[in-house]
Enzyme design. Structure first.
Site, PDB file in Angstrom:
ATOM      1  N   GLY A  31       0.829  -1.205   0.000  1.00 29.88           N
ATOM      2  CA  GLY A  31       0.000   0.000   0.000  1.00 29.88           C
ATOM      3  C   GLY A  31       0.857   1.246   0.000  1.00 29.88           C
ATOM      4  O   GLY A  31       2.072   1.206   0.228  1.00 29.88           O
ATOM      5  N   HIS A  38      -6.550  35.987 -10.342  1.00 30.63           N
ATOM      6  CA  HIS A  38      -6.055  34.651 -10.688  1.00 30.63           C
ATOM      7  C   HIS A  38      -6.926  33.569 -10.042  1.00 30.63           C
ATOM      8  O   HIS A  38      -7.396  32.641 -10.730  1.00 30.63           O
ATOM      9  CB  HIS A  38      -4.600  34.513 -10.218  1.00 30.63           C
ATOM     10  CG  HIS A  38      -3.979  33.194 -10.554  1.00 30.63           C
ATOM     11  ND1 HIS A  38      -3.162  33.010 -11.643  1.00 30.63           N
ATOM     12  CD2 HIS A  38      -4.054  31.975  -9.951  1.00 30.63           C
ATOM     13  CE1 HIS A  38      -2.771  31.738 -11.694  1.00 30.63           C
ATOM     14  NE2 HIS A  38      -3.306  31.100 -10.668  1.00 30.63           N
ATOM     15  N   GLU A  39      -7.165  33.689  -8.729  1.00 32.49           N
ATOM     16  CA  GLU A  39      -7.980  32.676  -8.040  1.00 32.49           C
ATOM     17  C   GLU A  39      -9.445  32.770  -8.473  1.00 32.49           C
ATOM     18  O   GLU A  39     -10.135  31.745  -8.533  1.00 32.49           O
ATOM     19  CB  GLU A  39      -7.851  32.851  -6.523  1.00 32.49           C
ATOM     20  CG  GLU A  39      -6.436  32.690  -5.983  1.00 32.49           C
ATOM     21  CD  GLU A  39      -5.808  31.360  -6.354  1.00 32.49           C
ATOM     22  OE1 GLU A  39      -6.541  30.358  -6.514  1.00 32.49           O
ATOM     23  OE2 GLU A  39      -4.570  31.309  -6.507  1.00 32.49           O
ATOM     24  N   THR A  44      -0.823   4.235   4.826  1.00 37.42           N
ATOM     25  CA  THR A  44      -2.119   3.541   4.781  1.00 37.42           C
ATOM     26  C   THR A  44      -2.307   2.556   5.928  1.00 37.42           C
ATOM     27  O   THR A  44      -3.360   1.940   6.024  1.00 37.42           O
ATOM     28  CB  THR A  44      -2.279   2.796   3.446  1.00 37.42           C
ATOM     29  OG1 THR A  44      -1.105   2.019   3.185  1.00 37.42           O
ATOM     30  CG2 THR A  44      -2.477   3.787   2.305  1.00 37.42           C
ATOM     31  N   GLY A  45      -1.310   2.371   6.794  1.00 39.70           N
ATOM     32  CA  GLY A  45      -1.504   1.574   8.003  1.00 39.70           C
ATOM     33  C   GLY A  45      -0.888   0.198   7.965  1.00 39.70           C
ATOM     34  O   GLY A  45      -1.363  -0.691   8.673  1.00 39.70           O
ATOM     35  N   LYS A  46       0.167  -0.020   7.196  1.00 34.78           N
ATOM     36  CA  LYS A  46       0.782  -1.346   7.124  1.00 34.78           C
ATOM     37  C   LYS A  46       1.422  -1.727   8.463  1.00 34.78           C
ATOM     38  O   LYS A  46       1.181  -2.807   8.991  1.00 34.78           O
ATOM     39  CB  LYS A  46       1.817  -1.367   6.000  1.00 34.78           C
ATOM     40  CG  LYS A  46       1.241  -1.076   4.617  1.00 34.78           C
ATOM     41  CD  LYS A  46       2.285  -1.155   3.538  1.00 34.78           C
ATOM     42  CE  LYS A  46       3.303  -0.049   3.624  1.00 34.78           C
ATOM     43  NZ  LYS A  46       2.718   1.297   3.404  1.00 34.78           N
ATOM     44  N   THR A  47       2.219  -0.838   9.009  1.00 34.62           N
ATOM     45  CA  THR A  47       2.872  -1.117  10.287  1.00 34.62           C
ATOM     46  C   THR A  47       1.848  -1.195  11.410  1.00 34.62           C
ATOM     47  O   THR A  47       1.978  -2.018  12.328  1.00 34.62           O
ATOM     48  CB  THR A  47       3.920  -0.028  10.588  1.00 34.62           C
ATOM     49  OG1 THR A  47       4.829   0.067   9.485  1.00 34.62           O
ATOM     50  CG2 THR A  47       4.693  -0.359  11.847  1.00 34.62           C
TER      51      THR A  47
END
Length: 606
Positions: A202, A424-425, A206-209
């Site tokens: 992943g 611009h914005e 994403t939370g592998k560990t």
């Protein structure tokens, strides 16, 4: 405490002890004055001497007024003989009260033996320290090939699957592994074998560990964890030795779990290097392959590995029998983001009116780590205000801080720069609002953040996995809206549109070469980056087309960009009054939220 620190402390204590001994000797009393033998004779004759103490060759004299003196004589001759030779009578000797003392063992040791032995003692102490250091170096050399895997034993911060939100399918796969370890008979009765390896794949964050820690908390078996880079050393063979030691240690504790984080450090495809350090890495990988599925049985040891680069792993590592399961962890959707926010908000005092669902809607593309960082930044912002609760505005402001960086309040724009930024914005926002395939505008701001002088935030109303060509075309027009607004309003352009132009050009090329959405060139992928490991990432491009095709790609990219530019130009010219109203509102308030922007556009078009 390290051995070197202990040795230093022992040495300091020894020095302090010797110093204390000598200071006790020298400071015990004042030093008596040294006099000659003739002076002593005069003092005896004048009856000023109270007593005389003889100890070896040293003569100590105490006068009647309390003054102490000292002199020395020859060791082989008595003091009485010396004084008689000077003319002292027997009556005067008796009146002087001469006392002869035997030399004490203490004074002999302190005066003779200790000064001669002290240098020898210091030499012995130095050699002892040197031997200790050599012994420590030998121990390190002997343990150089041993694994540094650490076993998780801390139960105070135990993490379980209940602490992991989202990734339902990934948790189901790993719960099955835990069930294998807890109740292997249930599966063996059906002929099922315990999986040897689980690969967590992943994007970063994403939370592998975190999932691996949850497995450790749920399994109730020994859990060893280490990084893939801990195997690789300068010396060839050390990594393979550590792998052997790791699996030998794990087999003694079976059933158990080994977790290797960032396995791509040693698991990259073999044969892609130029030798040197890569030989050591490949030997380490070969040993991992043998330990996972070789002649020696490997029962009860499950290897869990994590990587965000599965494309570079060696095919032999991914085959069945090695990593039997591949668990993909994707970015969370809106429901998962809300659940993740709820978990990370448990230990934070949130205001009662805070809406985590709205926060989840504003954070598409955020990983679990991003969401944890978001709430942490929100708590820090509340603490700076000396507030006791985290408010909704803290969380919403932290979203922009995570995405763009902190507000640059010290940066003061001139009136001209502020006006250019506002138009611009306003151009971005106007074009996005008018095109049907652009996401809704949530916020427009001309307050500088990070490297941006202003920003237009558009967010999808729902999570999407698939994107249509029409969306890309409208997004390109929106990117060029700021550039065209500057040009149509001021007759010139600034460097503020450089990032927009780069993104637009990249998207146009991807439409042609990657997504096969070109009407002229058809559904084909052109080229592709091939990573050459020894030269670096993305430095080599596999070009599988001719120069004629390359020219056609450039023409098609130019056609797409020009078409998007024409679309944006038509909108800005047609809705010039709306552009002026948006820019005016930005110059007055600096920020326009979603509701105010929609009301402004409704009023401008009515």
């Amino acid at each position: 405490m390290k051995p070197l620190s202990k040795n230093i402390i022992f040495a300091l204590l020894a020095v302090l002890l010797v110093s204390a001994i000598f200071s006790g000797i020298t400071l015990s009393s004042e030093k008596p004055a040294e006099v000659s033998m003739a002076t002593l004779v005069e003092e005896i004759q004048s009856q000023s001497v109270e007593k005389i103490e003889i100890e070896g060759a040293e003569v100590r004299i105490t006068l009647r007024d309390g003054i102490e003196q000292k002199t020395r004589k020859e060791a082989s001759v008595s003091l009485s003989e010396v004084l008689i030779d000077y003319g002292i009578t027997s009556e005067e000797l008796v009146a002087a009260d001469i006392i002869v003392k035997d030399r004490s063992t203490r004074s002999y040791i302190l005066g003779v033996i200790l000064p001669s032995l002290l240098p020898l003692f210091l030499l012995i102490l130095i050699f002892w320290f040197m031997l200790r250091q050599m012994q420590g170096a030998n121990n390190k050399a002997m343990s150089f090939g041993q694994s540094n895997a650490r076993e998780i034993k801390d139960t105070k911060q135990k993490i379980t699957f209940a602490d992991v939100a989202g990734d339902k399918e990934a948790k189901e796969e790993l719960e099955e592994v835990v069930e294998f370890l807890k109740n292997p008979k249930k599966f063996s009765d059906l002929g099922a074998k315990i999986p040897k390896g689980v690969l967590l794949m992943g994007r970063p964050g994403t939370g592998k560990t975190l999932l691996a820690r949850a497995v450790a908390g749920e399994a109730g078996v020994p859990f060893y964890h280490l990084s893939g880079s801990e195997f690789v050393e300068m010396f060839v063979g050390v990594g393979a030795s550590r792998v052997r030691d790791l699996f030998a240690k794990a087999k003694k504790s079976a059933p158990c779990i080994i977790f290797i984080d960032e396995i791509d450090a040693v698991g990259r495809q073999r044969g892609a290097g130029l030798g040197g350090s890569h030989d050591e890495r490949e030997q380490t990988l070969n040993q991992i392959l043998v330990e996972m599925d070789g002649f020696a049985p490997n029962i009860g040891v499950i290897l869990i590995a994590a990587t965000n680069r599965p494309d570079v792993l060696d095919p032999a590592l991914l085959r069945p029998g090695r990593f039997d399961r591949r668990v993909v962890l994707d970015l969370p959707d809106i429901n998962d983001r809300e659940a993740i926010l709820t978990i990370h908000a448990k230990n934070k005092p949130l205001a009662p009116d805070i809406d985590l669902r709205r926060v989840a809607q504003r954070t598409p593309g955020f990983s679990g780590a991003d969401l944890m960082n978001l709430l942490n930044e929100s708590a820090i912002r509340a603490a700076r205000r000396n507030d006791t609760k985290v408010l909704q505005e803290d969380v919403l402001d932290s979203i922009e801080k995570v995405l763009l960086g902190p507000e640059r309040k010290s940066y003061v724009m001139s009136k001209e720069e502020k006006k250019v930024t506002a138009y611009h914005e306003a151009g971005h926002a106007l074009v996005a609002h008018m095109l049907p395939n652009c996401d809704p505008i949530h916020k427009v701001s001309i307050i500088p953040r990070g490297t941006a002088g202003g920003y237009t935030m558009k967010l999808p109303s729902q999570d999407r996995r698939l994107h249509r060509r029409a969306e890309f075309i409208d997004d390109m027009a929106m990117m060029l809206g700021g550039f065209l607004a500057e040009k149509e309003t001021f007759g010139d352009v600034t460097t503020g549109a450089s990032d927009d132009l780069q993104k637009c050009s990249t998207l146009a090329r991807e439409i042609v070469t990657r997504y096969g959405m070109s009407e002229t060139l058809g559904p084909r992928v052109f080229g592709g980056s091939q990573e050459m490991i020894f030269l670096g990432k993305g430095i080599h491009e596999a070009r599988d087309y001719s120069e004629k095709t390359a020219e056609a790609i450039d023409l098609e990219v130019e056609k797409l960009v020009n078409g998007a530019m024409q679309t944006a130009r038509d909108i800005i010219r047609k809705e010039k009054s709306s552009l002026d109203k948006i820019a005016k509102e930005l110059l007055e308030k600096e920020v326009i939220e979603k509701e105010a922007f929609e009301a402004l556009m409704t009023a401008a078009q009515s």
